[in-house]
Every structure is written in C-alpha cells, then in structure tokens.
Design an enzyme around this catalytic site. Structure first.
Site: not given
Length: 322
Positions: A164, A243-244, A273, A291
């Site tokens: 958060l 995020g990742r 990726e 992405h």
C-alpha cells in the site's frame, strides 16, 4: 562538429530503449547516445565498435528489461549516474553502485496514476471478460449461438492490495469508487488508513476475492504469491499483477489457472520478460499486457523530459578536484 568538440560531448550508454522514446532526437548537441540495446555485441566490443573508450562513459540509461550488473558497472570506471525508466531498481546492482558512489535515479511517482489505472483496467477486463468477449464476438454468428459465460460485477468485491505505497494507495482510491472493500498487506501497518491490515498474506488471500500486487520486488517479496496463497484465495479468486513478475510463483500460477484452482488473472508483468508462458495464451480467464502500464503518448513525453532533466542536472555538477 570538430573532432575535439565531439570528444567533449558526454557519452551516454543506452542499455535499453527507454520505452521506445528517442531521447537522442531532443538532445543531439548535448550528449552522444551509444545505443547498446540495438546491438548483440558484448559491451566492450560494442564500445570499441563505437570508437569509445570505457572511461568515456559517465552515465547509463536503462529500464527494467535490461539488468545493470556489477560486471557492467565495473567495466565503466568513470560511471557516475544510472537513470532507469522504471519505478523499481531491482535490475540494478545497488551494492556495487553504493561502493562506487554512483547515483541511481528512477522515475519515482511519475507513472503512479497510470499503473494504478492499469491495475483497475485489468481487473475490470478479467471480471467482465472484455478481451474474451471481443474474441468471441469476432466469430459470432448463426452458426455460433450465444453461449458466452457470465462475467462478474466489480462492486462489493473484497480487494486485497499487497503493497500500500504510492501505487497501492491510488489503486485503493479508485476501487473505493466502485464500492469495493479494501484490505491490504505491507511491511508495516499504515495508521493513516482505515483499511483492514493483514500481517500474513495467506490470511489476506483467505479473506479476499481479488489480490492486487503493487509492491516492489525484494528478497522478502520474491514469490510472495505462492501455491499456498493461491489455494487460500480459492476458485473464485483473481490475481492482478502490476508490480514485478517474480512476485508470483509463475509456474504455480499457470497450473492454478489451467486447473481452475483460481478464477482468473490480469498480468502486466512476467517473471522472464519478454517471455510469457505459452500455456496462458488459450485461456479466456487471463488478460495479458506487455508491461505496458506506462505506454502512453503522454507518458513518453513525461519520461523523456524526466530523463533529460536527470542528465542535465548530473552533468551541470562539475567534478570535484581532489
């Protein structure tokens, strides 16, 4: 430009295309951009091809798709600045940067709103089956009567946000407008918000319909979404990741989606990726994005301006004479 003048122009090593922005076109007189991302040569061979000695390179421009390893940093003895066109810095060897006192600049909150928007868009797409419906409608006809499965509304969903921070907070603000019930997990409880805090991700998953990943990738958060968390989320659960990719155990995610152990997923990032698990391609309960949360024309200009300002600031500081 005379040769002696050209040699005074700072050499910038561009290890990635910076989301396709041609920064060079806006700064031709000030910097010499060495576009290593367009070459398959090893770094030192590339520099030799460009007739550039390693000590001439004082700055790097990169993004999350191209790691800046300790070996890369050590090969450039005059390196003083790394500008990454990403919010995260997990692709940069920060330990080596600290040892060498190299400045690392990321985009900070430049794309916070865009990434938060993407998280909500992915969730709506998965719930309402927009992408799947588009594929169905393109082949719809008398020979294919309507047999499309029902989607689900967004209002009232229990959404667990993991991380958060800036982006997570913006996701929460947007989903509150849809009457979603917000819960969260972070390193520490935030006393300034009224959302329910969970110190354990499994407990958060057990009490959520949706998990949205917004946290940075660290050793503590790597594969924070594992098989146990997915099973706790359950067959009606949805995972959104902006995020990742490595925040999720991707192999287990694929299996859970294929077997119907979770309901669906919206993924803007992946573990390796640009490689995307091919098992996800035929699944109508999955929405894939390359992405692309920051891939807008407005974002291109903002990023170009930001990178240019970072370079200008760095090169306006004259090196101290020891």
């Amino acid at each position: 430009m005379a040769k002696e003048e050209e040699e005074e122009v700072p050499a910038i090593l561009v290890l990635a295309s910076s989301f396709g922005i041609d920064i060079k076109s806006q700064n031709p007189p000030k910097y010499r951009f060495l576009e290593a991302f367009s070459s398959n040569l090893p770094l030192l061979q590339f520099l030799q091809q460009q007739q550039t000695l390693p000590p001439s390179v004082r700055a790097i421009i990169c993004n999350a798709l191209k790691p800046v390893t300790a070996d890369v940093i050590r090969s450039l003895p005059s390196l003083g600045l790394i500008v990454t066109a990403s919010a995260g810095t997990d692709h940069i060897d920060l330990t080596e940067c600290r040892r060498r006192r190299i400045q690392v600049v990321n985009i900070g909150g430049l794309f916070t709103a865009d990434v938060a928007d993407m998280a909500v868009v992915l969730l709506i797409d998965v719930l309402f089956k927009i992408s799947a419906g588009d594929r169905f409608a393109r082949n719809w006809g008398l020979s294919k009567p309507l047999g499309f499965p029902f989607g689900s509304k967004l209002g009232g969903k229990r959404v667990g946000i993991i991380g958060l921070g800036r982006i997570g907070g913006e996701v929460a603000k947007r989903l509150e407008a849809f009457d979603c019930i917000i819960k969260y997990h972070s390193r520490n409880k935030n006393p300034s918000v009224s959302y329910t805090f969970y110190s354990n991700v499994v407990d958060l998953a057990s009490n959520s319909d949706v998990l949205v990943l917004c946290c940075p990738l660290t050793e503590q958060t790597r594969q924070i979404i594992n098989k146990e968390v997915m099973l706790a989320l359950g067959k009606d659960g949805i995972i959104i990741n902006v995020g990742r990719g490595a925040l999720i155990d991707e192999k287990e995610l694929v299996q859970c989606l294929v077997k119907g152990e979770i309901r669906g997923a919206g993924l803007d990032v992946f573990e390796d990726e640009p490689n995307v698990p091919k098992e996800l391609f035929p699944l109508d309960n999955v929405v894939l994005s390359p992405h692309a949360a920051a891939l807008t024309l407005d974002g291109f200009k903002d990023l170009c301006d930001y990178v240019t300002k970072s370079l200008d600031t760095f090169f306006s500081i004259k090196p101290q004479v020891s």
